[in-house]
Motif scaffolding. Structure first.
Motif, short mmCIF file in Angstrom:
data_model
loop_
_atom_site.label_atom_id
_atom_site.label_comp_id
_atom_site.label_asym_id
_atom_site.label_seq_id
_atom_site.Cartn_x
_atom_site.Cartn_y
_atom_site.Cartn_z
N VAL A 166 71.05 -53.68 -26.53
CA VAL A 166 72.28 -52.60 -26.19
C VAL A 166 73.08 -53.41 -25.29
O VAL A 166 73.01 -54.37 -24.56
CB VAL A 166 71.66 -51.54 -25.32
CG1 VAL A 166 72.76 -50.75 -24.75
CG2 VAL A 166 70.42 -50.81 -25.83
N PHE A 167 74.34 -53.31 -26.06
CA PHE A 167 75.52 -53.84 -25.31
C PHE A 167 76.55 -52.66 -24.63
O PHE A 167 76.84 -51.82 -25.45
CB PHE A 167 76.51 -54.51 -26.35
CG PHE A 167 77.51 -55.31 -25.77
CD1 PHE A 167 77.22 -56.79 -25.85
CD2 PHE A 167 78.77 -54.88 -25.31
CE1 PHE A 167 78.27 -57.67 -25.07
CE2 PHE A 167 79.72 -55.60 -24.73
CZ PHE A 167 79.52 -57.16 -24.61
N VAL A 168 76.51 -52.87 -23.42
CA VAL A 168 77.40 -51.70 -22.92
C VAL A 168 78.62 -52.44 -22.30
O VAL A 168 78.69 -53.53 -21.52
CB VAL A 168 76.65 -51.18 -21.45
CG1 VAL A 168 77.43 -49.98 -20.63
CG2 VAL A 168 75.29 -50.41 -21.95
N TRP A 223 75.79 -45.18 -29.11
CA TRP A 223 75.08 -44.06 -28.50
C TRP A 223 76.10 -43.03 -27.67
O TRP A 223 76.33 -43.25 -26.66
CB TRP A 223 74.04 -44.37 -27.81
CG TRP A 223 72.99 -43.31 -26.90
CD1 TRP A 223 73.07 -41.93 -27.49
CD2 TRP A 223 72.16 -43.43 -25.93
NE1 TRP A 223 72.22 -41.28 -26.64
CE2 TRP A 223 71.64 -42.35 -25.70
CE3 TRP A 223 71.74 -44.53 -25.09
CZ2 TRP A 223 70.68 -42.04 -24.77
CZ3 TRP A 223 70.81 -44.23 -24.42
CH2 TRP A 223 70.20 -43.02 -23.84
N SER A 224 76.61 -42.15 -28.42
CA SER A 224 77.73 -41.39 -27.80
C SER A 224 77.45 -40.52 -26.73
O SER A 224 78.22 -40.44 -25.71
CB SER A 224 78.37 -40.47 -28.99
OG SER A 224 77.34 -39.50 -29.53
N GLU A 225 76.17 -39.90 -26.52
CA GLU A 225 75.65 -39.09 -25.52
C GLU A 225 75.72 -40.16 -23.98
O GLU A 225 76.19 -39.71 -23.00
CB GLU A 225 74.21 -38.53 -25.72
CG GLU A 225 74.25 -37.52 -26.69
CD GLU A 225 74.14 -38.09 -27.80
OE1 GLU A 225 73.94 -37.20 -28.97
OE2 GLU A 225 74.19 -39.20 -28.05
N ALA A 226 75.34 -41.40 -24.38
CA ALA A 226 75.19 -42.20 -23.02
C ALA A 226 76.53 -42.68 -22.76
O ALA A 226 77.05 -42.71 -21.49
CB ALA A 226 74.32 -43.48 -23.29
N GLU A 227 77.53 -42.99 -23.85
CA GLU A 227 79.10 -43.09 -23.27
C GLU A 227 79.66 -42.10 -22.47
O GLU A 227 80.33 -42.29 -21.67
CB GLU A 227 79.68 -43.33 -24.69
CG GLU A 227 79.26 -44.59 -25.48
CD GLU A 227 79.91 -44.71 -26.82
OE1 GLU A 227 80.04 -45.88 -27.30
OE2 GLU A 227 80.64 -43.82 -27.28
N LYS A 269 66.63 -46.33 -24.44
CA LYS A 269 67.16 -45.70 -23.05
C LYS A 269 66.76 -46.69 -21.98
O LYS A 269 67.70 -46.86 -20.99
CB LYS A 269 66.46 -44.39 -22.80
CG LYS A 269 66.96 -43.80 -21.58
CD LYS A 269 66.16 -42.40 -21.26
CE LYS A 269 66.71 -41.80 -20.11
NZ LYS A 269 66.03 -40.33 -19.86
N VAL A 270 65.69 -47.41 -22.23
CA VAL A 270 65.20 -48.43 -21.14
C VAL A 270 66.43 -49.66 -21.01
O VAL A 270 66.84 -49.74 -19.89
CB VAL A 270 63.88 -48.94 -21.40
CG1 VAL A 270 63.73 -50.22 -20.50
CG2 VAL A 270 62.91 -47.72 -21.23
#
Length: 263
Positions: free
Chosen positions: A186-188, A210-214, A252-253
């Protein structure tokens, strides 16, 4: 290995011309293509090596602050030259494969191949980067078309990748120990206008956002913001390394870990 011709152009124009010939295949670092040829999963009659083209190599910073990386730049060079310009990208490059792969493989080859478990596609999509080819510029959101598929046309080659530098960023990879690919990565990246979250290694459709996390992280850039979210397992990859539910949980983790590390 079977018999084939190798061409070594020294300019982008000559490479494009060579690739226009029937059954020609571009060869960057060869970390994916050579094993494919050995297994006879592909049998082009000619390989067009891109390793002798100076225009495709190097890292620089544009006037607007974006980091520009030649498609022929190796992972090791990205690690070294982006350390101060884009630390999260440098850190990602430092964990690609093994030293032999990092000193031979290229960022452009990885992005063009778009392996569903590769690291760079997550960085490109998570950064909202621009993929520049010999004919056009393609936004990251328009470039990746699913597993091993991209918007590149036949004979079109990536020449440069342009990364806008975020305020904060981090990449977290749950490593598949045999291949060093991402079981889930995962790249944030946090920008002034919002947060981008790109996931690799998990989905049957390849890298995705992951749009919900964004949305949650754009309001509150904290791992706590992910508390009420969940990832649907239906489109996740299932193999001997992990089930759909396992990969959905890891998304998610690893997102939470990336946020904590970036923050």
């Amino acid at each position: 290995m079977y018999e084939f011709e190798i061409k070594r152009p020294t300019t982008i124009a000559d490479a494009v011309k060579a690739l226009s010939e029937e059954d020609a295949q571009a060869l960057a670092g060869g970390q994916t293509l050579i094993p494919t040829l050995k297994a006879r999963l592909a049998m082009p009659s000619a390989l067009v090596s891109l390793t002798d083209i100076p225009e495709l190599k190097g890292v620089c910073q544009a006037d607007d602050g974006a980091v520009c990386i030649g498609a022929g730049t190796t992972h090791a060079a990205v690690k070294a030259e982006c350390a101060s310009l884009y630390p999260a990208l440098s850190e990602l490059a430092s964990h690609v494969g093994c030293p032999a792969v990092r000193n031979r493989g290229t960022i452009g080859g990885s992005v063009a191949n778009n392996d569903p478990s590769a690291c760079y596609p997550a960085a490109v999509l998570g950064s909202g980067a621009t993929v520049i080819t010999n004919t056009r510029e393609i936004a990251a959101d328009d470039f990746f078309d699913g597993m091993f598929a991209t918007a590149l046309d036949e004979g079109e080659i990536i020449t440069e990748l342009r990364f806008p530098v975020p305020e904060k960023a981090n990449y977290q990879k749950f490593v598949q120990p045999a291949s060093r690919f991402a079981l889930v990565g995962v790249f944030v990246a946090k920008y002034a206008d919002g947060v981008r979250v790109a996931v690799t290694g998990a989905s049957e459709d390849g890298v995705y956002r992951w749009s919900e996390a964004e949305e949650a992280l754009s309001s509150n850039f904290s791992a706590d913001a992910l508390g009420g979210l969940s990832v649907e397992p239906d489109d996740m990859i299932a193999d001997l390394h992990g089930s759909k539910d396992y990969r959905a949980h890891l998304v998610k983790v690893m997102t939470g870990r990336a946020v904590k590390a970036a923050g």
